[in-house]
Design a protein around this motif. Sequence first.
Motif, short mmCIF file in Angstrom:
data_model
loop_
_atom_site.label_atom_id
_atom_site.label_comp_id
_atom_site.label_asym_id
_atom_site.label_seq_id
_atom_site.Cartn_x
_atom_site.Cartn_y
_atom_site.Cartn_z
N ALA A 1 0.84 -1.20 0.00
CA ALA A 1 0.00 0.00 0.00
C ALA A 1 0.87 1.25 0.00
O ALA A 1 0.56 2.23 -0.68
CB ALA A 1 -0.93 0.00 1.21
N TYR A 2 1.97 1.22 0.76
CA TYR A 2 2.87 2.36 0.77
C TYR A 2 3.69 2.42 -0.52
O TYR A 2 3.76 3.46 -1.18
CB TYR A 2 3.81 2.29 1.98
N ILE A 3 4.34 1.33 -0.87
CA ILE A 3 5.25 1.32 -2.01
C ILE A 3 4.52 1.64 -3.31
O ILE A 3 4.92 2.52 -4.08
CB ILE A 3 5.97 -0.04 -2.10
N GLU A 4 3.42 0.94 -3.54
CA GLU A 4 2.67 1.18 -4.78
C GLU A 4 1.79 2.42 -4.66
O GLU A 4 1.54 3.10 -5.66
CB GLU A 4 1.84 -0.05 -5.13
N GLY A 5 1.32 2.71 -3.44
CA GLY A 5 0.55 3.93 -3.25
C GLY A 5 1.38 5.17 -3.54
O GLY A 5 0.91 6.12 -4.17
N TRP A 6 2.65 5.16 -3.08
CA TRP A 6 3.53 6.29 -3.40
C TRP A 6 3.73 6.41 -4.90
O TRP A 6 3.69 7.51 -5.47
CB TRP A 6 4.89 6.14 -2.70
N ALA A 7 3.98 5.30 -5.57
CA ALA A 7 4.25 5.35 -7.01
C ALA A 7 3.03 5.87 -7.78
O ALA A 7 3.18 6.63 -8.75
CB ALA A 7 4.66 3.97 -7.51
N LEU A 8 1.83 5.49 -7.36
CA LEU A 8 0.63 6.00 -8.02
C LEU A 8 0.43 7.48 -7.69
O LEU A 8 0.05 8.28 -8.56
CB LEU A 8 -0.59 5.18 -7.58
N TYR A 9 0.69 7.85 -6.44
CA TYR A 9 0.65 9.28 -6.09
C TYR A 9 1.67 10.06 -6.94
O TYR A 9 1.39 11.18 -7.39
CB TYR A 9 0.96 9.45 -4.60
N ALA A 10 2.85 9.48 -7.16
CA ALA A 10 3.88 10.15 -7.96
C ALA A 10 3.39 10.45 -9.36
O ALA A 10 3.79 11.46 -9.98
CB ALA A 10 5.15 9.30 -8.01
N GLU A 11 2.52 9.61 -9.90
CA GLU A 11 1.96 9.89 -11.22
C GLU A 11 1.19 11.20 -11.21
O GLU A 11 1.22 11.95 -12.20
CB GLU A 11 1.02 8.75 -11.64
N THR A 12 0.50 11.49 -10.11
CA THR A 12 -0.31 12.71 -10.07
C THR A 12 0.54 13.97 -10.04
O THR A 12 0.04 15.06 -10.35
CB THR A 12 -1.25 12.71 -8.85
N LEU A 13 1.82 13.86 -9.68
CA LEU A 13 2.69 15.03 -9.71
C LEU A 13 2.91 15.53 -11.13
O LEU A 13 3.36 16.66 -11.34
CB LEU A 13 4.04 14.70 -9.05
N GLY A 14 2.59 14.70 -12.11
CA GLY A 14 2.68 15.14 -13.50
C GLY A 14 1.78 16.33 -13.81
O GLY A 14 2.07 17.10 -14.73
N TYR A 15 0.68 16.49 -13.05
CA TYR A 15 -0.18 17.66 -13.24
C TYR A 15 0.59 18.93 -12.88
O TYR A 15 0.64 19.90 -13.63
CB TYR A 15 -1.44 17.54 -12.40
N GLU A 16 1.19 18.93 -11.67
CA GLU A 16 1.94 20.11 -11.22
C GLU A 16 3.18 20.35 -12.06
O GLU A 16 3.61 21.50 -12.25
CB GLU A 16 2.33 19.93 -9.74
N MET A 17 3.80 19.28 -12.52
CA MET A 17 5.02 19.42 -13.32
C MET A 17 4.74 19.86 -14.75
O MET A 17 5.67 20.14 -15.52
CB MET A 17 5.78 18.09 -13.33
N GLY A 18 3.46 19.91 -15.14
CA GLY A 18 3.09 20.41 -16.46
C GLY A 18 3.03 19.36 -17.55
O GLY A 18 2.75 19.70 -18.71
N PHE A 19 3.25 18.09 -17.23
CA PHE A 19 3.27 17.05 -18.27
C PHE A 19 1.90 16.85 -18.90
O PHE A 19 1.79 16.51 -20.08
CB PHE A 19 3.75 15.73 -17.69
#
Length: 615
Positions: A471-489
Amino acid sequence: MALKSVAQIGLLSLALLQTGTVHAAADAAITARIDTGEVAGRLSENAALERIFADEMRLGFALDPMGALQQGQKVSVEEFLLLFTPDLARQRRETNAQLLARLEQINPGKLDEAHRISRAVLIDAKTADAALLEPQQLALTEVRPFNHFGGFHVAYPEVSSPGSGISLTTTDDYELLIARHRVLGRVFDQAAARFREGMASGVTEPRLTVDNMIAQIDALLAQPVERSPFTSPARSFPATVPSAERQRLRRTLSDVTRRDVYPAYRKLRRFLAEEYRPAAREQPGLAALAGGDHLYRNLIRAYTTLDLDPDTVHAMGLGEVARIQSDMEQVKGELSFSGPLRAFFDDLRTNPRYHPKTEQELADGFRSVGRKVDALAPRYFLHLPRTSLQIQPYPAYRAKFEAGGSYAQGTPDGDQPGTFFFNTYDLKSRFLTGVTTLYLHEGAPGHHFQISLAQENTTLPNFQRFGGNNAYIEGWALYAETLGYEMGFYKDPMQHWGTLDDEMLRAMRLVVDTGLHAKGWSREQAVDYMLANSGMGRSDAEAEVDRYIAIPGQALSYKIGALTIQRLRKEAEGTLGRKFDIRAFHDQVLGSGALPMKVLEGKVRGWISRTRAAR
């Protein structure tokens, strides 16, 4: 802030640093109210807990030979031969019970914050293990020793090759590798004995996973010995291996692969094809096994760290699927498609616009995203991994059975890089839309950041550096995908669609995994659901469903973990307002290794309270 050594800052200060930013005001308050005797008592309890940690690490390596190999430990032939034996299962159960009892005797009120967190992490893990190590649960798991998804038969070639984490720096390391190769046939025989126990008790793998294992072995044996992963250590020696020894080691590795390793795989294949497959079950889910419902609940608890009812998870998944479909409708219009969503899924599968024409085009896409993430990362993270990240396609023998991408960790010292693998099998079914979101998840800042930062943090106990929960390991990785919004991707509709499609995958997993293992869904029913609700290709859908069949409950962890991290970030932003610092938030989430969801909540909320109170 870089962590200093224990000698420089002392145990108590080190513990505070482990849990995040050290506030000068908080340090002063602690110093003012803790007398010498109280400090001594706390350090004594901390020391007692660290003795348990040391024992857990030592015993963990001894009772997990494959895990020890992946972490660069030297695994003797005797330890290697414990694999798939009833004695190993018994030792694991007894050791787990003893460690759990010792942890319960530690008074958390006498620990500093970092040690309280570590104790809570280990108790959570050992409690989940205890449930799965009960005799009635082992009767359903030990007799199915491996399957096609990451099973020993495919993991062993990986940990026999440079770049996998295995220690191959001296002549002795090579000799030990050769010695393990010589007894591989005995390990496979032990696994076959466990499979036969399951045949006798009516507890078998689904037939489709057996077919996949046979195909994997065929692909491995199709490689010439000289190009196999087992001889790869002799194709490039480290400078620490004397030149005078290299020719002998090269010849010996080739001989042992030809005379011992390949025959062992051929014997295993005959057993699976001729003896086990006819006895394997037709139904894919755990619901087909007596007691499978109880095992499934225990697996959900182990993978998500939360006690969740399968029906509740199934309903949660249906709600998330509906929400994401609404967003997809909007992006579909931005991509100039006016038809219904289901028709757009079909267009995605067949329209060349959305698919790579060459393997190089796919590779270039991932490398371009990687360069952009490298440039942006300091805006979002206080600490960056020392371990580098390489990007490469799956080896040919693995590609057919893998998803679109995955991550293989580097070594803790950073000498060997982490690897982001991408899939070029059936290239016409791969999507250019998924390039960004897949890299953010499997590469940086997803798995690579989380796993590397934990490994590199030598102040953490071993189980926090190298272990963790999905839940932590894969939850972080899925959360990391959402940073693409802030990063402009995701201003690019193509890439925006890709992240929605991947989020849909994680939402569908809640539906499909519970459907298979709690509601009696067939494989085809599961594949059809995924094709009906996303633009993924059939190859990917089938590989995903086969994976859920092989490892029940694991697929639930992504969405449940990500929702937890997103909820905590929203809580922090709402409470702290202008005091909220995304870099500090990420430092709290990543700074203690992989945490169970309840422990992560407690840690982040403690940081929110301290930050809010600070002037």
